[in-house]
Design an enzyme around this catalytic site. Sequence first.
Site, PDB file in Angstrom:
ATOM      1  N   GLU A 163      -8.411   0.381  -3.433  1.00  0.00           N
ATOM      2  CA  GLU A 163      -9.395   0.318  -1.971  1.00  0.00           C
ATOM      3  C   GLU A 163     -10.374   1.598  -2.150  1.00  0.00           C
ATOM      4  OE1 GLU A 163      -7.506   0.813   1.866  1.00  0.00           O
ATOM      5  OE2 GLU A 163      -6.171  -0.974   1.488  1.00  0.00           O
TER       6      GLU A 163
ATOM      7  N   HIS B 224       0.732   6.226   1.868  1.00  0.00           N
ATOM      8  CA  HIS B 224       1.563   7.062   2.802  1.00  0.00           C
ATOM      9  C   HIS B 224       2.488   8.013   2.071  1.00  0.00           C
ATOM     10  CE1 HIS B 224      -0.227   5.124   6.170  1.00  0.00           C
ATOM     11  NE2 HIS B 224       0.386   4.188   5.897  1.00  0.00           N
TER      12      HIS B 224
ATOM     13  N   ARG C 181      -7.584  12.742   0.590  1.00  0.00           N
ATOM     14  CA  ARG C 181      -6.308  13.248   1.375  1.00  0.00           C
ATOM     15  C   ARG C 181      -4.939  12.682   1.146  1.00  0.00           C
ATOM     16  NH1 ARG C 181      -7.365   9.590   7.001  1.00  0.00           N
ATOM     17  NH2 ARG C 181      -9.673  10.498   6.755  1.00  0.00           N
TER      18      ARG C 181
ATOM     19  N   HIS D 124      -3.449  -5.180   7.530  1.00  0.00           N
ATOM     20  CA  HIS D 124      -3.661  -3.956   8.504  1.00  0.00           C
ATOM     21  C   HIS D 124      -2.744  -4.123   9.461  1.00  0.00           C
ATOM     22  CE1 HIS D 124      -5.287  -0.466  10.047  1.00  0.00           C
ATOM     23  NE2 HIS D 124      -5.637  -0.152   8.893  1.00  0.00           N
TER      24      HIS D 124
ATOM     25  N   ARG E 229      -9.696   8.156  -1.381  1.00  0.00           N
ATOM     26  CA  ARG E 229     -10.746   8.389  -0.442  1.00  0.00           C
ATOM     27  C   ARG E 229     -11.628   9.444  -0.754  1.00  0.00           C
ATOM     28  NH1 ARG E 229     -10.476   7.458   5.141  1.00  0.00           N
ATOM     29  NH2 ARG E 229      -9.016   5.868   5.674  1.00  0.00           N
TER      30      ARG E 229
ATOM     31  N   THR F  97      -8.070   2.929   8.218  1.00  0.00           N
ATOM     32  CA  THR F  97      -9.306   2.140   8.083  1.00  0.00           C
ATOM     33  C   THR F  97      -9.301   1.458   9.583  1.00  0.00           C
ATOM     34  OG1 THR F  97      -8.957   1.687   5.708  1.00  0.00           O
ATOM     35  CG2 THR F  97     -10.647   0.336   7.085  1.00  0.00           C
TER      36      THR F  97
ATOM     37  N   GLU G 255     -10.631  -9.796   2.723  1.00  0.00           N
ATOM     38  CA  GLU G 255      -9.241  -9.571   3.479  1.00  0.00           C
ATOM     39  C   GLU G 255      -9.853  -9.474   5.036  1.00  0.00           C
ATOM     40  OE1 GLU G 255      -7.181  -6.331   2.239  1.00  0.00           O
ATOM     41  OE2 GLU G 255      -6.050  -5.671   3.902  1.00  0.00           O
TER      42      GLU G 255
ATOM     43  N   HIS H 188      -5.611   3.725  -2.039  1.00  0.00           N
ATOM     44  CA  HIS H 188      -7.017   4.015  -1.523  1.00  0.00           C
ATOM     45  C   HIS H 188      -7.447   5.548  -1.761  1.00  0.00           C
ATOM     46  CE1 HIS H 188      -9.803   3.798   2.488  1.00  0.00           C
ATOM     47  NE2 HIS H 188     -10.407   4.302   1.165  1.00  0.00           N
TER      48      HIS H 188
ATOM     49  N   ASN I  87       0.940  -1.215   0.019  1.00  0.00           N
ATOM     50  CA  ASN I  87       0.020  -0.068  -0.054  1.00  0.00           C
ATOM     51  C   ASN I  87       1.074   1.293   0.021  1.00  0.00           C
ATOM     52  OD1 ASN I  87      -1.443   2.188   1.216  1.00  0.00           O
ATOM     53  ND2 ASN I  87      -3.107   0.968   1.425  1.00  0.00           N
TER      54      ASN I  87
HETATM   55  N1  PXP Z   1      -5.495  -3.212   4.206  1.00  0.00           N
HETATM   56  C1  PXP Z   1      -6.843  -2.557   4.332  1.00  0.00           C
HETATM   57  C2  PXP Z   1      -7.961  -2.914   3.669  1.00  0.00           C
HETATM   58  C3  PXP Z   1      -6.437  -1.242   4.684  1.00  0.00           C
HETATM   59  O1  PXP Z   1      -7.239  -0.121   4.575  1.00  0.00           O
HETATM   60  C4  PXP Z   1      -4.914  -0.796   5.149  1.00  0.00           C
HETATM   61  C5  PXP Z   1      -4.547   0.468   5.227  1.00  0.00           C
HETATM   62  O2  PXP Z   1      -4.807   1.314   4.226  1.00  0.00           O
HETATM   63  C6  PXP Z   1      -4.077  -1.864   4.703  1.00  0.00           C
HETATM   64  C7  PXP Z   1      -4.447  -3.281   4.608  1.00  0.00           C
HETATM   65  C8  PXP Z   1      -2.765  -1.556   5.017  1.00  0.00           C
HETATM   66  O3  PXP Z   1      -2.467  -1.374   6.583  1.00  0.00           O
HETATM   67  P1  PXP Z   1      -1.030  -0.850   7.051  1.00  0.00           P
HETATM   68  O4  PXP Z   1      -0.897   0.390   6.408  1.00  0.00           O
HETATM   69  O5  PXP Z   1      -1.470  -0.699   8.707  1.00  0.00           O
HETATM   70  O6  PXP Z   1       0.027  -1.845   6.711  1.00  0.00           O
END
Ligand code: PXP
Length: 244
Positions: free
Chosen positions: A70, A10, A49, A198, A45, A101, A151, A43, A7
């Site tokens: 996402e 960030h 953001r 996550h 949004r 999330t 997931e 993602h 992901n």
């Molecule tokens: N899976 C989903 C559905 C998420 O919303 C996120 C965070 O955007 C992640 C995985 C990844 O989480 P993390 O950034 O804590 O590794």
Amino acid sequence: MAELGVNIDHVATLRQARRTYEPDPVWAAVEAELGGADVLTIHLREDRRHINDRDLELLRQTVQAKLNLEMAATEEMVAIACRQRPQMATLVPEGRQEITTEGGLDVVGEESRLRDVVARLKGAGIFVSLFVDADLRQIEAAARVGADACEIHTGPYAEAFHCHGRDAMAPAIASEIEKIAVAGAAIRELGMRFNAGHALNYHNVAAIARLPGLAELHIGHAIVCRAVFVGLRQAVAEMKARLS
Ligand code: PXP
């Protein structure tokens, strides 16, 4: 071995901190792919953001691994997804106030709306995953609405790992792992793909990566944090090594 979804939200968060053009998530996607990412996740949004429409459009054209969008199950996002046609979409709950999330979707409570959204996404050729807690009622509802994958939210496990000794054999941690294992078995029995993610990091990921039948792990924050020190390509490669 489970595949790794990286992901890169960030990276866009850092860009947006200055409302500027760098760092570019498109560059991040290239680095992540060179490090071995199997899936690139963004993602989009409602409040834009971090990731924006331009990022999605360019990543759709440039990502050679699988692109996973996402998204909230809203009219606006469904229209964008059907237009851009990423290989995969993961439906997540979305709150304006949340930092990230916070929990899984309430599939049981929104069954008829989600059935319609899943059908429209699948009609556009998109593989659809639902982000859910390790709760059998939600998993059964995900199968009923036609999801291709679930997931499982690993946040409660990661929290237990951090707070209860950071040892997967500790009872409080083992019981969270067991919940995810049971959820994973149910997902597979119902004919869906078992993904998880996550709050996973380099220390807590191994116990989840070795669960039977796990197809993909989705990880963002920990990889981008490590990338600050070692670079994104290496951070992704190190996480891939942990998965094996
Ligand atoms: N899976 C989903 C559905 C998420 O919303 C996120 C965070 O955007 C992640 C995985 C990844 O989480 P993390 O950034 O804590 O590794």
